[in-house]
Design a protein around this motif. Structure first.
Motif, short mmCIF file in Angstrom:
data_model
loop_
_atom_site.label_atom_id
_atom_site.label_comp_id
_atom_site.label_asym_id
_atom_site.label_seq_id
_atom_site.Cartn_x
_atom_site.Cartn_y
_atom_site.Cartn_z
N LEU A 7 -44.89 78.13 65.05
CA LEU A 7 -43.93 79.38 64.90
C LEU A 7 -43.45 80.09 64.54
O LEU A 7 -44.14 81.86 64.29
N MET A 8 -43.75 79.45 62.82
CA MET A 8 -43.96 80.12 61.72
C MET A 8 -45.38 81.39 61.62
O MET A 8 -45.36 82.54 60.77
N VAL A 9 -46.51 80.97 61.21
CA VAL A 9 -47.72 81.21 61.67
C VAL A 9 -47.87 82.42 63.06
O VAL A 9 -48.37 83.65 62.28
N ASN A 10 -47.12 82.01 64.16
CA ASN A 10 -46.94 83.50 64.99
C ASN A 10 -46.57 84.30 64.21
O ASN A 10 -47.30 86.11 64.43
N ARG A 11 -45.57 84.24 62.95
CA ARG A 11 -44.43 84.92 63.23
C ARG A 11 -45.52 85.78 61.98
O ARG A 11 -45.17 86.94 61.91
N VAL A 12 -45.73 85.31 60.88
CA VAL A 12 -46.23 86.23 59.88
C VAL A 12 -48.05 86.61 60.09
O VAL A 12 -48.37 87.68 60.40
N LYS A 13 -48.47 86.25 61.21
CA LYS A 13 -49.68 86.56 61.50
C LYS A 13 -49.42 88.42 62.67
O LYS A 13 -49.96 88.56 62.51
N ARG A 14 -48.59 87.63 63.59
CA ARG A 14 -47.98 89.49 64.36
C ARG A 14 -47.09 90.60 63.17
O ARG A 14 -47.75 91.61 63.41
N HIS A 16 -59.92 82.52 47.80
CA HIS A 16 -59.11 83.84 47.38
C HIS A 16 -59.35 84.46 48.72
O HIS A 16 -59.04 85.50 48.55
N LYS A 17 -59.76 84.23 49.80
CA LYS A 17 -60.04 84.06 51.01
C LYS A 17 -59.07 84.97 52.25
O LYS A 17 -59.05 85.61 52.58
N VAL A 18 -57.46 84.17 51.46
CA VAL A 18 -56.80 83.85 52.36
C VAL A 18 -54.57 84.78 50.69
O VAL A 18 -55.18 84.20 49.44
N GLN A 19 -53.64 85.09 51.21
CA GLN A 19 -53.00 85.37 49.74
C GLN A 19 -51.41 84.32 50.59
O GLN A 19 -51.24 85.27 50.28
N ILE A 20 -51.53 84.15 52.00
CA ILE A 20 -50.50 83.32 52.75
C ILE A 20 -50.70 82.13 53.28
O ILE A 20 -52.07 81.81 54.07
N VAL A 21 -50.24 81.02 52.95
CA VAL A 21 -49.97 80.26 53.61
C VAL A 21 -49.17 79.27 54.33
O VAL A 21 -47.93 79.77 53.85
N VAL A 22 -48.48 79.02 55.46
CA VAL A 22 -47.85 78.24 56.53
C VAL A 22 -48.50 76.71 56.57
O VAL A 22 -49.00 76.43 56.42
N GLY A 23 -46.92 76.04 55.77
CA GLY A 23 -47.59 74.73 55.77
C GLY A 23 -45.89 73.37 56.01
O GLY A 23 -45.00 74.22 55.88
#
Length: 722
Positions: free
Chosen positions: A255-262, A290-297
Motif C-alpha cells: 500500500l505504501m509502495v503504491n502511494r510512493v510510486k504514484r 545510490h540507485k534509489v533515494q527512497i526505501v519502504v520496508g
C-alpha cells in the motif's frame, strides 16, 4: 607486522571480544569480512581494526598469531556510523556486538559461515571488430557494439549461431556480474492533493525545524497522515537526501509502495521479510550504490546503508511488530532516532494510537507533538457496541449478533464492502474431550493446540508443531471431541453459510504464507473481487478502501483477559485502528464491536474515538502499579530442558539481586514451556534505566562465569509480558 582485530561470527557473550590475526600481504580495511582459522575449523569474522605492531609488541601477545585465510569483501560493509551504532546497540540491549552487526546486513552479507552465495548473471561483452565476418555476424556485432554489454540469454535468443561464432573468434566474450534489481522509471500517476487546514499546519510545524528533531504525529485514522509523509519526502528528495518509510507489517508495504510510486515516479527499494535472500541483497545494493533515494520496508529496513539520510518516517509507531524478539532485542524506534541524530535527519513517528511512552514523551517536550484530530472527510464512522451476554440471552447467535448480521446484509444489498476482524486464526483454538474435559496440548509447549479444519490438523501457534486430530482421548479413551472457541477459518465458514452469495477473502497467517500473498489478497479486494475481507489484526491498520462502509469486530474484548499489563492498551489500539478502516470515502461508515464487557474504558474510548480519555485513564493505572512509562522494566528469562538447571540459575541470580538496592525484583515466575524448555522469568523494575542495564549485565557476567547450564535471555524493554 600488520595485524587485524576480528569479531568472529558466533554471537555468544563469552566470545564478545576481538581475536587477533596476522594480515601481512592483504589489503585489509576496517568493516570487511574475512575467513579466519578458529580452533579446529575456519569461520567468518568481521574486521574491527587494522594496525602495525613491532616485533617487541608481537612478543607481548604471548601466543602464536595465526594469519587470516582470505578477504571476502573488496570494500567495507559497515561504515563508521554503523560501527558506532553497533557499539550503542551492544551496550543498550546487552547483546554481543557481532549480533548487532549481523542484524544490520541481509543474509547473504552476514558475517556467518552459512551466508549465501551471490547470484551471478552471464553477459556478452563487445571486444573488437575483425574482417571477413558474415552479414549475420556483422549485424550481431554491430548491435552488441552499440550497447557494449548484453545479457547472454537475450543475445543468444536473437543471435544464437552467429553469436557463438563471434565469441569463438574473440570479437565478444562472456563475463559474469552480480544479479541486480531492475530499476525502472515509472510515470507519475498522482499529483499532490489540495491540503486540508490541519495538514498545512502539521507540515508547517515539521518544516520549521532545519535539523534533527523527533516529531510525534498524532493523527486520527483517515486524517491524511500519508499525504503529509509524501510532502515531507518530496522536500527531502529535492535536497538530494534519502528517505525511509517504515511500516510495521508486510501487509502494509504494498500500500505504501503504491502511494510512493504514484507520487514520485522514480524507483525505490523495498525491504521486508517476504523477500528471499537474493532479493534482499539486490534491494540492499540499490541503496548502497545510490540507485534509489527512497526505501519502504518493515523493521529491518531501518538498517539500510544510507549515507545521506534526511527523513525517517515510522508509520503506526505504536505497533509491537517494530520490536525484535530475538537478540539483539532492539526497537526500530530507538534505531531510527539514533540514525536521525547521526544524519541530522528529521524523524516522524506517526499513529492514530501512539504508544503511551511516546505520547508521554511528547507531552514532556522530549518529542515535538503534532496533532491532526479531524478526518479528511470530516466524518468519523458511527460505532455500535453489542453486549454479547444479552444477545445470547435473547437467543441470538453466539458468534454474529443480529445487529452484525443485519448490517452485513444491508451492505451486500448496496454493493458495498465489509471488513470482519477476529484476532485468532485457525478453526477453533481448543479441542476438548466431552467425557473427561481433557484439552489437547502441544507436546513441546504448555499451550493448547488449535484445530485447522482446512488442513485437518492440530497446530501449535507457538512452536509450529502439527499433528492429526487423535481418534481417541489420550486421557480416558473417549472418541468424542468438542471444538471450543472460534478462529478465522470457522468464522469464514459461518459467514459463507449466512451469506451464500457473498464472495469472501480471508487474510491471516495461514493464507499469507506464499510469496506476494498479502499484496494479491488486498489487490483482489481493491478490485471488488470480494465483498467481505475477513482476518486477524493484519487487516486492522493501514488499509484504505473507499467502499468499505462496515467494519465488524468479533470478540472485541478478548485481549482484556490477558494478564499482560498492556492488555488495555493493546485492546484500545486494535479497536481504534480497525474502526478507522470504515467510511474513509464519501459514504458514511459504521463500526460494530461485539464484546462481553462493553463498559470497559478501553472499549468506550475506542467507540468514541477518544485517545486522550484512554490515555488519562490508563496512565492512572500505570502510575498506581508503577509500570512504564513511570518506570523501566528489564526481563530475564532462564530456560533449559532440565528444570533443575533453570532452578539453579535462578537461585544464583536471585542471591545476587537481593543484596542490591535501588530497584524492585518481581519473581521468579514460572512461564509456560516452549519447545520442550522449562522457563522462569525475573523482572527488574526501577526508575534508573542505566542502573538496571548495569545490574542485568552483572547478572549475565556472573551467569557465564559460573558456567550455568540454563540459557539467559535478556530484554531491556519488554513490550509484552506473558
Amino acid at each position: 607486522m600488520k595485524i587485524a582485530h576480528v569479531f568472529v561470527e558466533h554471537p555468544i557473550y563469552h566470545l564478545d571480544h576481538t581475536f587477533t590475526y596476522a594480515c601481512d600481504g592483504f589489503d585489509l580495511q576496517r568493516g570487511v569480512r574475512v575467513e579466519v582459522p578458529f580452533g579446529r575449523t575456519h569461520i567468518i569474522g568481521f574486521v574491527s581494526e587494522v594496525k602495525e605492531i613491532s616485533e617487541e609488541e608481537k612478543k607481548s601477545y604471548g601466543f602464536e598469531i595465526k594469519s587470516i585465510d582470505s578477504v571476502i569483501d573488496e570494500e567495507p560493509l559497515i561504515n563508521e556510523e554503523l560501527f558506532t551504532l553497533a557499539d550503542w546497540m551492544a551496550d543498550t540491549y546487552v547483546a554481543p556486538k557481532i549480533s548487532c552487526i549481523q542484524c544490520m546486513l541481509p543474509a547473504k552479507l552476514k558475517p556467518k559461515s552459512t551466508h549465501g552465495t551471490i547470484k551471478m548473471e552471464a553477459f556478452v561483452q563487445y571486444v573488437k571488430d575483425i574482417n571477413n565476418l558474415t552479414i549475420k555476424q556483422k549485424t550481431a556485432l554491430e548491435d552488441l557494439k552499440a550497447v557494449k554489454l548484453m545479457p547472454r540469454a537475450a543475445f543468444y535468443q536473437k543471435y544464437k549461431t552467429p553469436g557463438k561464432k563471434l565469441i569463438a573468434l574473440g570479437c565478444a566474450k562472456i563475463i559474469e556480474k552480480e544479479a541486480s534489481a531492475f530499476v525502472n522509471e515509472i510515470q507519475v500517476q498522482e499529483s499532490e492533493f489540495t491540503l486540508s487546514t490541519q495538514q498545512i499546519q502539521a507540515l508547517h510545524e515539521i518544516r520549521k525545524s532545519k535539523h534533527h528533531e523527533v516529531f510525534l504525529l498524532h493523527g486520527a485514522t483517515g486524517s491524511g497522515k500519508t499525504e503529509v509523509f509524501l510532502q515531507l519526502a518530496s522536500d527531502t528528495i529535492k535536497q538530494g537526501k534519502q528517505v525511509v518509510f517504515l511500516v510495521p507489517e508486510i501487509s502494509l508495504t504494498p500500500l505504501m509502495v503504491n502511494r510512493v510510486k504514484r507520487r514520485f515516479g522514480n524507483a525505490l527499494a523495498i525491504y521486508h521479510s517476504g523477500l528471499n535472500a537474493q532479493e534482499k541483497y539486490e534491494q540492499y545494493q540499490l541503496v548502497k550504490h545510490h540507485k534509489v533515494q527512497i526505501v519502504v520496508g518493515t523493521r529491518s529496513a531501518v538498517f539500510m546503508p544510507f549515507d545521506d539520510l534526511g527523513l525517517i518516517i515510522m508509520d503506526e509507531e505504536h505497533d509491537t511488530s517494530y520490536k525484535q524478539d530475538r537478540m539483539p532485542r532492539y526497537h526500530s524506534r530507538d534505531i531510527a532516532i539514533e540514525r536521525g541524530k547521526y544524519h541530522d535527519a528529521k524523524v516522524v513517528l506517526a499513529s492514530a494510537t501512539p504508544c503511551l511512552e511516546s505520547y508521554a514523551r511528547a507531552l514532556k517536550k522530549v518529542y515535538h507533538l503534532v496533532e491532526m484530530p479531524q478526518r479528511i472527510n470530516e466524518s468519523f464512522p458511527e460505532v455500535k457496541l453489542v453486549e454479547m451476554r444479552q444477545a445470547i440471552k435473547n437467543g441470538e447467535d453466539a458468534t454474529l449478533s443480529n445487529t452484525m448480521l443485519d448490517a452485513i446484509y444491508e451492505r451486500l444489498q448496496r454493493k458495498e464492502q465489509v471488513i470482519l476482524l477476529l484476532n485468532r486464526r485457525g478453526y477453533t483454538p481448543i479441542l476438548r474431550c466431552i467425557s473427561c474435559g481433557h484439552v489437547i496440548q502441544c507436546p513441546h509447549c504448555d499451550v493448547a493446540m488449535s484445530y485447522h479444519k482446512q488442513d485437518k490438523q492440530l497446530k501449535c501457534h507457538t512452536c509450529g508443531y502439527q499433528m492429526p486430530v487423535p481418534t481417541h482421548c489420550p486421557s480416558c479413551g473417549s472418541s468424542t471431541w468438542r471444538y471450543l472457541g472460534m478462529g478465522t477459518q470457522k468464522l469464514e465458514e459461518l459467514v459463507q453459510v449466512k451469506f451464500p452469495q457473498a464472495k469472501i477473502l480471508r487474510m491471516d497467517a495461514d493464507t499469507t504464507g506464499k510469496k506476494n500473498a498479502h499484496e494479491d489478497i488486498l489487490q483482489a479486494f481493491a478490485n471488488h473481487e470480494a465483498d467481505i475481507l475477513l482476518g486477524t489484526q493484519m487487516i486492522a491498520k493501514g488499509l484504505d478502501f473507499e467502499d468499505v462502509t462496515l467494519v465488524g469486530i468479533v470478540n472485541g474484548d478478548a485481549m482484556l483477559a490477558r494478564s499482560d499489563y498492556r492488555s488495555a492498551e493493546l485492546t484500545y489500539d486494535l479497536l481504534e485502528q480497525a474502526s478507522g478502516r470504515s467510511g474513509r470515502g464519501d459514504k458514511r461508515g459504521e463500526v460494530i464491536i461485539q464484546a462481553y464487557d462493553i463498559h470497559h474504558y478501553a472499549i468506550l474510548a475506542a467507540a468514541n474515538h477518544q485517545y486522550q480519555y484512554f490515555f488519562q485513564r490508563e496512565m492512572k493505572y500505570r502510575h498506581m502499579a508503577n509500570y512504564p512509562p513511570y518506570t523501566y522494566l528489564v526481563s530475564m528469562v532462564f530456560q533449559h530442558k532440565q528444570e533443575a538447571a533453570v532452578s539453579q540459575s535462578v537461585s544464583y541470580a536471585m542471591e545476587y539481586l537481593m543484596k542490591k538496592e535501588g530497584f524492585k525484583v518481581l519473581g521468579p515466575a514460572g512461564l509456560h514451556k516452549i519447545k520442550d524448555e522449562e522457563r522462569t522469568r525475573i523482572l527488574l523494575k526501577g526508575k534508573d534505566q542505566r542502573q538496571l542495564s548495569r545490574m542485568v549485565k552483572d547478572v549475565y557476567d556472573r551467569h557465564i562465569a559460573s558456567k550455568q547450564k540454563a540459557r539467559l535471555e535478556i530484554d531491556l524493554a519488554p513490550i509484552i509480558l506473558e
